[in-house]
Each structure stands twice: as structure tokens, then as C-alpha cells.
Design a protein around this motif. Structure first.
Motif, PDB file in Angstrom:
ATOM      1  N   LYS A 109       0.845  -1.195   0.000  1.00 55.32           N
ATOM      2  CA  LYS A 109       0.000   0.000   0.000  1.00 55.32           C
ATOM      3  C   LYS A 109       0.883   1.249   0.000  1.00 55.32           C
ATOM      4  CE  LYS A 109      -3.656   2.365   2.603  1.00 55.32           C
ATOM      5  NZ  LYS A 109      -4.555   2.532   1.436  1.00 55.32           N
ATOM      6  N   ASN A 110       0.623   2.160  -0.927  1.00 57.57           N
ATOM      7  CA  ASN A 110       1.358   3.414  -1.005  1.00 57.57           C
ATOM      8  C   ASN A 110       0.852   4.373   0.083  1.00 57.57           C
ATOM      9  OD1 ASN A 110       2.445   5.943  -1.681  1.00 57.57           O
ATOM     10  ND2 ASN A 110       2.486   5.446  -3.849  1.00 57.57           N
ATOM     11  N   VAL A 111       1.750   4.721   1.013  1.00 63.72           N
ATOM     12  CA  VAL A 111       1.349   5.609   2.115  1.00 63.72           C
ATOM     13  C   VAL A 111       2.174   6.900   2.104  1.00 63.72           C
ATOM     14  CG1 VAL A 111       0.517   3.756   3.608  1.00 63.72           C
ATOM     15  CG2 VAL A 111       2.921   4.411   3.708  1.00 63.72           C
ATOM     16  N   THR A 112       2.710   7.250   0.934  1.00 65.80           N
ATOM     17  CA  THR A 112       3.576   8.426   0.827  1.00 65.80           C
ATOM     18  C   THR A 112       2.899   9.682   1.348  1.00 65.80           C
ATOM     19  OG1 THR A 112       4.537   7.422  -1.158  1.00 65.80           O
ATOM     20  CG2 THR A 112       5.036   9.744  -0.751  1.00 65.80           C
ATOM     21  N   LYS A 113       1.610   9.840   1.051  1.00 64.64           N
ATOM     22  CA  LYS A 113       0.899  11.069   1.417  1.00 64.64           C
ATOM     23  C   LYS A 113       0.159  10.968   2.754  1.00 64.64           C
ATOM     24  CE  LYS A 113       0.213  12.433  -3.403  1.00 64.64           C
ATOM     25  NZ  LYS A 113      -0.779  12.764  -4.451  1.00 64.64           N
ATOM     26  N   SER A 114       0.353   9.873   3.450  1.00 61.23           N
ATOM     27  CA  SER A 114      -0.423   9.710   4.688  1.00 61.23           C
ATOM     28  C   SER A 114       0.425   9.234   5.863  1.00 61.23           C
ATOM     29  CB  SER A 114      -1.570   8.720   4.459  1.00 61.23           C
ATOM     30  OG  SER A 114      -1.061   7.474   4.004  1.00 61.23           O
ATOM     31  N   MET A 115       1.744   9.546   5.819  1.00 66.24           N
ATOM     32  CA  MET A 115       2.622   9.117   6.906  1.00 66.24           C
ATOM     33  C   MET A 115       2.523  10.054   8.099  1.00 66.24           C
ATOM     34  SD  MET A 115       4.380   6.355   6.744  1.00 66.24           S
ATOM     35  CE  MET A 115       5.697   6.704   7.883  1.00 66.24           C
TER      36      MET A 115
END
Length: 301
Positions: free
Chosen positions: A109-115
């Protein structure tokens, strides 16, 4: 080994609820370091790929803190945050058995914008990458000596053994122990003992090939050296060079001059042989025991 497509499809059908949650579902063989099959978000079918599982991270090397190998070894689900060149990915690794074959399902899951770490949101991707890389390295590093730890041994040794077998190359394993180390602690103190451990680790490291061989602290004053593509004769020469370097070194600590010796046990696995990593460690450890029982300051194997 032939891929059982039906088995993978059946398992994937049980994971349909994850379709909108994850960008990728990968089926991985963590020992061979291969992605067997992959399904991208909103894609209907599984795709057979047979590519290195670590390639997705763009680092050109096997992961030092391999989540899938840990899930495989512990037979438990493991979650990890990993970084590629421009993305931060949450990986959930789930060990599963398809017929008689154990594989690991990776949910990416791409979490780049929600870390969010603690009470602050992190928006600087380079800073996040740095923190995550530090955490991954720390997980497999011995805090005192700054060489690899026992967890790294468990994750890396089976992989190197299989690689040597597939490439028709020998692999040699050294177990090294500082002779009469308790006497160092009793005479000079435990801080002196810690100093000696770090210095010996440095000597071992200087006598290995960077990026090819690796060393780890097995426990206490015992070290492991993995020599890939190295036959018994060459491994024995390397071990004796290490042994002599330790014997010839005068360790200076708080004005004290300390002299030491060390013992080594050696086992070599040829490409025709196939045993598990625990057996190989046991064989090297038996040789180390023999070295210590027959006078110390020698290489047996």
C-alpha cells in the motif's frame, strides 16, 4: 518448481476484499528472493513474473531487513514500512501454504501522502526515507559491535546457501570465539570486554570481501563469518589469517596492553549437498568446540 496457477487463483479469490486497499498483491518465495505472481490494483488476472522480489525498491541489493523472510521463518504476519526511490510503501507479509509449498503473500500500500509519526505529519519524503532506512538497518545490526546480529543470520544464511547451490558454488561458514574471554572481563572489567569485542569484529571485517562475505555476532564472544563462493582450502586460509591477526594485535585499553587468541570452527557446503542452515551452523559450532578442546588458538575444519 512449477507454479500451481489454480492454487494461487484460489488464494487470490479469498483476498478480493483487499483490491481497493492495496496497490499490489505479490506472491513471493523469500528464500529464492523471487516474485512468483503479482496482481495490480483493479487488475483482473494474476501475472507470472519470476523477478527478484527486492527489485521493486530500486536499491539493487537484497533487503537487509527482509519482511517476507521474517514472516516465512516465524510463520506469522509481519508489517513493515519500506521506501522506493520516490514512494513510501506499507508492506504486510502473510505466510501461506499452497499445497505443499510455503510462500508469502505481500500486500503493498502506497502511504507516501499519509505518513504520521507520533503527533506530527511527515511530508519530507527524504527525511522519511532516512528514518526508515536507519530503522531497517538497526533491526539487523548488533548494537555494540555494529556488525550484523543473529536475526540477520537467520534471514540471510538460508538465502546464501540456496544461491550457492543453484550457482554450483561452495559456501563456507566460520564460527569464531575469543579464547578465555571471561578472564578479560574479570581482569580488566566489562567495558574492556566490550572494547575487545568491537576490535575483534573490526579485524574479522578487514579480512572479508566487502559486499560478498558478511560477519555477524552470534552471541557473547562468538562470531560468525559467511564466505560465499569459497571452498574449504580458501576458507581455512582466511580463518587462519584472521586468527593470526587477532593473536598479533596488542589491544590497548586505558593504559593496559591486552593480548588475546581465538579459535575457529569451519564447515564447507558443496553444491552437491543440501542441508538446512541450522545444521550448517551446528557443524561449524562442533568444529569450534573441537578447536577449543584441543588447545585453542587454531582452526579446525
Amino acid at each position: 518448481m512449477e507454479i500451481n496457477l489454480k492454487g494461487f487463483q484460489k488464494l487470490l479469490s479469498q483476498l478480493t476484499s483487499f483490491d481497493k486497499m492495496y496497490e499490489q498483491v505479490r506472491f513471493v518465495d523469500p528464500v529464492k528472493k523471487e516474485v512468483l505472481m503479482v496482481k495490480h490494483k483493479n487488475q483482473e488476472e494474476l501475472v507470472t513474473v519470476l523477478e527478484p522480489c527486492f527489485g521493486i525498491w530500486g536499491k539493487g541489493e537484497v533487503c537487509k531487513n527482509c519482511i517476507s523472510m521474517r514472516a516465512y521463518n516465524e510463520n506469522d504476519t509481519v508489517i513493515k514500512i519500506e521506501t522506493s526511490s520516490d514512494e513510501i510503501i506499507m508492506v504486510t507479509a502473510i505466510p501461506v501454504k499452497i499445497e505443499d509449498r510455503m510462500v508469502v503473500v505481500e500486500l503493498l500500500k502506497n502511504v507516501t501522502k499519509s505518513m504520521i509519526l507520533g503527533d506530527r505529519e511527515l511530508t519530507e519524503s527524504l527525511e522519511i526515507k532516512r528514518l526508515l532506512d536507519q530503522a531497517n538497518i538497526a533491526a539487523v545490526t548488533d548494537e555494540l559491535t555494529q556488525i550484523y546480529n543473529k536475526r540477520y543470520i537467520i534471514e540471510r544464511l538460508p538465502v546464501d546457501m540456496l544461491k550457492s547451490h543453484l550457482e554450483n558454488q561452495p559456501i563456507s561458514l566460520l564460527m569464531a570465539d575469543i579464547d578465555h574471554f571471561k578472564k578479560v572481563n574479570d581482569t580488566y572489567g566489562h567495558l574492556a570486554g566490550d572494547f575487545i569485542l568491537k576490535e575483534v569484529a573490526g579485524i574479522l571485517g578487514k579480512n572479508t570481501r566487502q559486499g560478498v562475505d558478511w560477519i555477524a555476532r552470534f552471541g557473547g564472544e562468538e562470531f560468525m563469518v559467511c564466505l560465499t563462493n569459497t571452498d574449504k582450502e580458501k576458507a581455512r586460509a582466511i580463518a587462519d589469517r584472521m586468527r593470526k591477526a587477532i593473536e598479533d594485535t596488542v589491544f590497548s585499553y586505558n593504559g593496559e596492553k591486552i593480548k588475546l587468541t581465538s579459535s575457529f570452527g569451519l564447515s564447507t557446503l558443496t553444491s552437491e549437498e543440501m542441508i538446512d542452515y541450522e545444521t550448517l551452523i551446528h557443524c561449524s559450532d562442533k568444529k569450534l568446540y573441537e578447536a577449543k578442546k584441543t588447545g585453542r588458538n587454531k582452526v579446525v575444519g
